[in-house]
Design a protein around this motif. Structure first.
Motif, PDB file in Angstrom:
ATOM      1  N   VAL A  18       1.750  -4.607 -35.299  1.00 46.21           N
ATOM      2  CA  VAL A  18       2.245  -5.692 -34.438  1.00 46.21           C
ATOM      3  C   VAL A  18       3.753  -5.881 -34.635  1.00 46.21           C
ATOM      4  O   VAL A  18       4.503  -6.071 -33.669  1.00 46.21           O
ATOM      5  N   THR A  19       4.200  -5.814 -35.901  1.00 47.10           N
ATOM      6  CA  THR A  19       5.626  -5.970 -36.196  1.00 47.10           C
ATOM      7  C   THR A  19       6.446  -4.853 -35.560  1.00 47.10           C
ATOM      8  O   THR A  19       7.508  -5.094 -34.967  1.00 47.10           O
ATOM      9  N   LEU A  20       5.965  -3.609 -35.674  1.00 47.90           N
ATOM     10  CA  LEU A  20       6.682  -2.490 -35.073  1.00 47.90           C
ATOM     11  C   LEU A  20       6.756  -2.623 -33.555  1.00 47.90           C
ATOM     12  O   LEU A  20       7.800  -2.344 -32.943  1.00 47.90           O
ATOM     13  N   ALA A  21       5.669  -3.067 -32.959  1.00 49.49           N
ATOM     14  CA  ALA A  21       5.663  -3.252 -31.504  1.00 49.49           C
ATOM     15  C   ALA A  21       6.674  -4.317 -31.088  1.00 49.49           C
ATOM     16  O   ALA A  21       7.410  -4.152 -30.100  1.00 49.49           O
ATOM     17  N   GLY A  22       6.730  -5.409 -31.861  1.00 53.62           N
ATOM     18  CA  GLY A  22       7.702  -6.452 -31.562  1.00 53.62           C
ATOM     19  C   GLY A  22       9.132  -5.971 -31.724  1.00 53.62           C
ATOM     20  O   GLY A  22      10.008  -6.307 -30.918  1.00 53.62           O
ATOM     21  N   GLU A  23       9.372  -5.163 -32.761  1.00 51.03           N
ATOM     22  CA  GLU A  23      10.719  -4.619 -32.964  1.00 51.03           C
ATOM     23  C   GLU A  23      11.143  -3.732 -31.798  1.00 51.03           C
ATOM     24  O   GLU A  23      12.298  -3.782 -31.354  1.00 51.03           O
ATOM     25  N   ARG A  24      10.209  -2.901 -31.324  1.00 52.55           N
ATOM     26  CA  ARG A  24      10.555  -1.997 -30.209  1.00 52.55           C
ATOM     27  C   ARG A  24      10.939  -2.775 -28.958  1.00 52.55           C
ATOM     28  O   ARG A  24      11.856  -2.379 -28.224  1.00 52.55           O
ATOM     29  N   VAL A  25      10.252  -3.880 -28.723  1.00 51.80           N
ATOM     30  CA  VAL A  25      10.570  -4.692 -27.542  1.00 51.80           C
ATOM     31  C   VAL A  25      11.906  -5.400 -27.713  1.00 51.80           C
ATOM     32  O   VAL A  25      12.776  -5.370 -26.838  1.00 51.80           O
ATOM     33  N   LEU A  26      12.099  -6.026 -28.890  1.00 50.17           N
ATOM     34  CA  LEU A  26      13.304  -6.816 -29.118  1.00 50.17           C
ATOM     35  C   LEU A  26      14.554  -5.957 -29.279  1.00 50.17           C
ATOM     36  O   LEU A  26      15.669  -6.431 -29.057  1.00 50.17           O
ATOM     37  N   TYR A  27      14.373  -4.687 -29.675  1.00 52.63           N
ATOM     38  CA  TYR A  27      15.543  -3.833 -29.903  1.00 52.63           C
ATOM     39  C   TYR A  27      16.278  -3.504 -28.601  1.00 52.63           C
ATOM     40  O   TYR A  27      17.417  -3.042 -28.622  1.00 52.63           O
ATOM     41  N   ASN A  28      15.638  -3.763 -27.491  1.00 51.31           N
ATOM     42  CA  ASN A  28      16.297  -3.561 -26.194  1.00 51.31           C
ATOM     43  C   ASN A  28      17.360  -4.616 -25.923  1.00 51.31           C
ATOM     44  O   ASN A  28      18.157  -4.469 -24.989  1.00 51.31           O
ATOM     45  N   VAL A  29      17.366  -5.686 -26.744  1.00 55.33           N
ATOM     46  CA  VAL A  29      18.386  -6.730 -26.611  1.00 55.33           C
ATOM     47  C   VAL A  29      19.521  -6.402 -27.577  1.00 55.33           C
ATOM     48  O   VAL A  29      19.337  -6.481 -28.800  1.00 55.33           O
ATOM     49  N   PRO A  30      20.698  -6.009 -27.091  1.00 58.00           N
ATOM     50  CA  PRO A  30      21.789  -5.554 -27.975  1.00 58.00           C
ATOM     51  C   PRO A  30      22.163  -6.555 -29.052  1.00 58.00           C
ATOM     52  O   PRO A  30      22.466  -6.163 -30.188  1.00 58.00           O
ATOM     53  N   THR A  31      22.167  -7.848 -28.731  1.00 52.74           N
ATOM     54  CA  THR A  31      22.594  -8.851 -29.708  1.00 52.74           C
ATOM     55  C   THR A  31      21.621  -8.976 -30.884  1.00 52.74           C
ATOM     56  O   THR A  31      21.984  -9.509 -31.938  1.00 52.74           O
ATOM     57  N   LEU A  32      20.391  -8.494 -30.715  1.00 55.99           N
ATOM     58  CA  LEU A  32      19.393  -8.604 -31.780  1.00 55.99           C
ATOM     59  C   LEU A  32      19.317  -7.370 -32.655  1.00 55.99           C
ATOM     60  O   LEU A  32      18.636  -7.372 -33.689  1.00 55.99           O
ATOM     61  N   GLN A  33      20.006  -6.309 -32.286  1.00 50.55           N
ATOM     62  CA  GLN A  33      19.832  -5.043 -32.985  1.00 50.55           C
ATOM     63  C   GLN A  33      20.288  -5.101 -34.440  1.00 50.55           C
ATOM     64  O   GLN A  33      19.641  -4.540 -35.324  1.00 50.55           O
ATOM     65  N   GLY A  34      21.384  -5.788 -34.721  1.00 52.04           N
ATOM     66  CA  GLY A  34      21.865  -5.897 -36.097  1.00 52.04           C
ATOM     67  C   GLY A  34      20.864  -6.624 -36.980  1.00 52.04           C
ATOM     68  O   GLY A  34      20.557  -6.180 -38.095  1.00 52.04           O
ATOM     69  N   GLY A  35      20.340  -7.753 -36.480  1.00 50.91           N
ATOM     70  CA  GLY A  35      19.346  -8.496 -37.252  1.00 50.91           C
ATOM     71  C   GLY A  35      18.060  -7.718 -37.452  1.00 50.91           C
ATOM     72  O   GLY A  35      17.446  -7.771 -38.526  1.00 50.91           O
ATOM     73  N   LEU A  36      17.666  -6.958 -36.430  1.00 48.21           N
ATOM     74  CA  LEU A  36      16.453  -6.162 -36.550  1.00 48.21           C
ATOM     75  C   LEU A  36      16.629  -5.025 -37.545  1.00 48.21           C
ATOM     76  O   LEU A  36      15.691  -4.680 -38.274  1.00 48.21           O
ATOM     77  N   ASP A  37      17.829  -4.426 -37.587  1.00 44.06           N
ATOM     78  CA  ASP A  37      18.099  -3.381 -38.576  1.00 44.06           C
ATOM     79  C   ASP A  37      17.983  -3.939 -39.991  1.00 44.06           C
ATOM     80  O   ASP A  37      17.418  -3.300 -40.893  1.00 44.06           O
ATOM     81  N   TRP A  38      18.518  -5.153 -40.193  1.00 43.19           N
ATOM     82  CA  TRP A  38      18.413  -5.799 -41.509  1.00 43.19           C
ATOM     83  C   TRP A  38      16.956  -6.099 -41.836  1.00 43.19           C
ATOM     84  O   TRP A  38      16.483  -5.849 -42.958  1.00 43.19           O
ATOM     85  N   PHE A  39      16.211  -6.620 -40.881  1.00 41.79           N
ATOM     86  CA  PHE A  39      14.798  -6.941 -41.087  1.00 41.79           C
ATOM     87  C   PHE A  39      14.001  -5.679 -41.414  1.00 41.79           C
ATOM     88  O   PHE A  39      13.132  -5.693 -42.292  1.00 41.79           O
TER      89      PHE A  39
END
Length: 512
Positions: free
Chosen positions: A162-183
Motif C-alpha cells: 500500500v505504501t509503495l502504491a501511494g508513493e508511486r501516485v504521489l511521486y507524480n507531484v514534483p513538490t512532493l518528490q524530495g519528501g518522498l525520497d527522504w521517506f
C-alpha cells in the motif's frame, strides 16, 4: 447516573494497562527491529522464550531440554503465584484483542455456552499428544505464533504494498518528490527491508483476522474458548496462590463485576465467584465494585473447584490418543505426499529431527534479509505446515548472513558461525537445458555463473561452437553445475532471467 469507580482499585488497574501496553510495544519493537537480518541485543524471540506451551511441546517432541526456552519457567512461576497474569498483562495477542474489544451491552443475545471452554483444553491435549509422537504442527495455533506470522507474513508486507502504491501516485507531484525520497530512504526501506507478497501470505493473516473478528461473538472469544496456551496456564492457575475472592457479607449483588469481566468467568449464580483457571487477572472488576471489600485478590490456600467445561479423564485420554496416533501414522504415508523435491531447509536444518524441534514461530522468516525463507504449505506436507523453506525465486540464502540460526529460539536451526554456515549444503542446483537460453535458444547468458558466490564457482561455463538462426557460426558459453561444489544457496535460480520457472533450479537435500 454515572457511577464513580472505586478509587482504591484504579492504581492496580492502571498498572495492568501500562504493563500490557509496554509489553505490546516491546513485542512490536522487537518484531520490527529484527527484520532484514539485523537485531538488537535483546533476544529477538523473547516472547517465544517466555511461552510455556512452546517449552513443553518442544521438550516432549525432542525428548531433551531446550535451554533457549528456559525463560518460560518465569511465566510458569508467575502463574503459580498470581494466576493467568500472562494472558491479562503480557500476551501481545490478548492486548490486541483488548484494543478491538466489543462489549456486549445486551443480555438478550447470550454468548456461546460455557461448555465451549472445553475446546481449548482439547486443542492443548491434542498438541501434547502430537508432540509425544515428535510432531509440532499444532503449535501453529500458539497465540504468539499466530500474532507473529500474521504481522510478518500478511499485515507488514501488505502495508508495504500500500505504501509503495501511494508513493508511486504521489511521486507524480514534483513538490512532493524530495519528501518522498527522504521517506523512502529513512522510513520505508528500514521498516520493510525486502518484503514480498504472495497469495499464501493471506493464510496467516486470515487466521489472525478471524481471531480478532471473533470478539464480535464474545469478548476475548479466543482466550475463553480456543487458546491452547491459555488452557495450559489455566490448569496451572488452579493451584495459584493469589486469586479473586468475593466478600460474601460485603457483596451487594449489583452484577457490575459480571458486566466488566472480559472473559465472562464471574458467575452470578455462584455468589459471584470466578474460576481462577479462566480469570486473566485483568482487574477490570475491581473498580466496578461499589463496596469496599466486596472483592479482593489475596492468597487462598486451596485447590480451585472443577467446572462442567473442565475436560474429563475419558475425554482427555481419547484426545491425547487421537493426537498421538495421527502424528505417529502420518509418517507412514508416501514420502511424495510429505516432502517436495524442492523443499529447501535453512543451513544446518537438513536433519530428520528438524520437525520435532521447529515451533513454527516465524522468527527465521522474519529476519531473512532476502525474504527467501517463507512458511511452507504443501512443500513439507501437513507435518511441516508453516515451517521455514527457502524459495529461491523469491529470495536466496545470503552468503554473508547467518541470522536465521541466531534468532531461532528452539535450536531447530543451529546457531552456526558464518564460516561454518557457508559450508552447509542445503540443496543442489541443476540446469534445465530445455529452458536455459544458451542451451535451448543459442542466446548468450552467463548470469548464473556470474552470481555464484563460491570460489571456485559451482557454475562453470563450457565453450560451444553453434550455428545461429541466420546460419552464422557463433561461440557460446553454456553453464553447467559442478555438483560437488554447490551448496544450494539459490542465488543462481533467483537471478535467472528466464521468465516463469527458472532455467536453473535447486532441489533440497537431507543430511545422511
Amino acid at each position: 447516573m454515572r457511577r464513580t469507580p472505586n478509587p482504591s482499585a484504579l492504581p492496580w488497574r492502571r498498572a495492568r494497562i501500562i504493563t500490557q501496553v509496554t509489553a505490546l510495544v516491546l513485542f512490536l519493537a522487537l518484531l520490527l527491529s529484527t527484520r532484514g537480518g539485523e537485531y538488537p541485543d535483546a533476544p529477538p524471540g523473547l516472547f517465544f522464550r517466555l511461552d510455556p506451551l512452546a517449552m513443553l511441546a518442544s521438550f516432549l517432541a525432542g525428548r531433551e531440554w531446550i535451554t533457549g526456552l528456559a525463560l518460560a519457567l518465569i511465566s510458569v512461576g508467575l502463574t503459580l503465584v498470581a494466576g493467568r497474569v500472562w494472558c491479562g498483562w503480557l500476551c501481545p495477542l490478548g492486548a490486541t484483542l483488548d484494543v478491538f474489544r466489543v462489549r456486549r451491552r445486551s443480555k438478550k443475545q447470550p454468548g456461546p455456552s460455557q461448555r465451549w471452554r472445553t475446546i481449548k483444553y482439547v486443542v492443548l491435549i491434542a498438541i501434547i499428544g502430537a508432540a509425544l509422537a515428535g510432531n509440532l504442527t499444532l503449535l501453529a495455533f500458539d497465540p504468539i505464533s499466530i500474532t507473529t506470522r500474521g504481522l510478518t507474513s500478511f499485515f507488514l508486507p501488505g502495508l508495504n504494498q500500500v505504501t509503495l502504491a501511494g508513493e508511486r501516485v504521489l511521486y507524480n507531484v514534483p513538490t512532493l518528490q524530495g519528501g518522498l525520497d527522504w521517506f523512502e530512504s529513512t522510513i520505508r526501506t528500514p521498516l520493510f527491508p525486502n518484503d514480498v507478497w504472495h497469495w499464501w501470505n493471506e493464510l496467516p493473516g486470515l487466521l489472525l483476522v478471524t481471531v480478532i473478528a471473533l470478539n464480535l461473538a464474545a469478548e476475548r472469544f479466543w482466550c475463553r474458548y480456543l487458546c491452547p496456551l491459555g488452557a495450559l496456564l489455566g490448569l496451572i492457575s488452579r493451584v495459584a496462590i493469589v486469586r479473586r475472592v468475593v466478600g460474601e457479607d460485603a457483596c451487594r449483588q449489583c452484577v457490575r463485576c459480571v458486566r466488566a469481566c472480559p472473559t465472562g468467568t464471574i458467575d452470578s449464580h455462584q455468589n459471584f465467584a470466578s474460576d481462577p483457571a479462566e480469570c486473566t487477572v485483568c482487574l477490570d472488576c475491581l473498580p466496578e465494585c461499589p463496596t469496599p471489600g466486596g472483592q479482593t485478590f489475596r492468597p487462598t490456600w486451596r485447590l480451585a473447584p472443577s467446572h462442567e467445561y473442565d475436560p474429563g479423564r475419558r475425554q482427555a485420554l481419547i484426545t491425547l490418543g487421537a493426537g498421538l496416533t495421527a502424528a505417529a501414522v502420518y509418517p507412514l504415508a508416501p514420502i511424495a505426499w510429505r516432502r517436495s523435491a524442492y523443499l529447501i531447509r535453512p543451513p544446518g536444518a537438513q536433519n530428520a529431527e528438524f520437525l520435532s524441534a521447529c515451533i513454527r514461530c516465524g522468527e527465521c522468516t522474519k529476519v531473512c534479509p532476502t525474504s527467501g525463507l517463507q512458511p511452507a504449505l504443501w512443500e513439507a506436507g501437513l507435518e511441516g505446515l508453516w515451517t521455514p523453506t527457502l524459495m529461491p525465486r523469491t529470495g536466496y540464502c545470503d552468503y554473508a548472513c547467518n541470522a536465521c540460526g541466531q534468532v531461532c529460539p528452539s535450536g531447530a536451526i543451529p546457531d552456526l558461525s558464518l564460516e561454518v554456515k557457508r559450508t552447509q549444503i542445503i540443496g543442489k542446483a541443476a540446469v534445465n537445458k530445455d529452458r536455459c537460453l544458451p542451451w535451448s535458444q543459442d542466446t548468450p547468458c552467463i548470469v548464473c555463473e556470474e552470481m555464484c558466490p563460491l570460489a571456485p564457482k559451482a557454475v562453470e561455463l563450457e565453450i560451444a561452437e553453434v550455428i545461429d538462426a541466420s546460419g552464422q557460426s557463433i561461440t557460446l558459453q553454456r553453464p553447467h553445475v559442478v555438483e560437488d561444489r554447490c551448496i544450494g544457496c539459490g542465488i543462481c535460480e533467483y537471478k535467472c532471467p528466464v521468465e516463469g520457472e527458472a532455467a536453473i533450479r535447486i532441489t533440497g537435500v537431507l543430511a545422511s
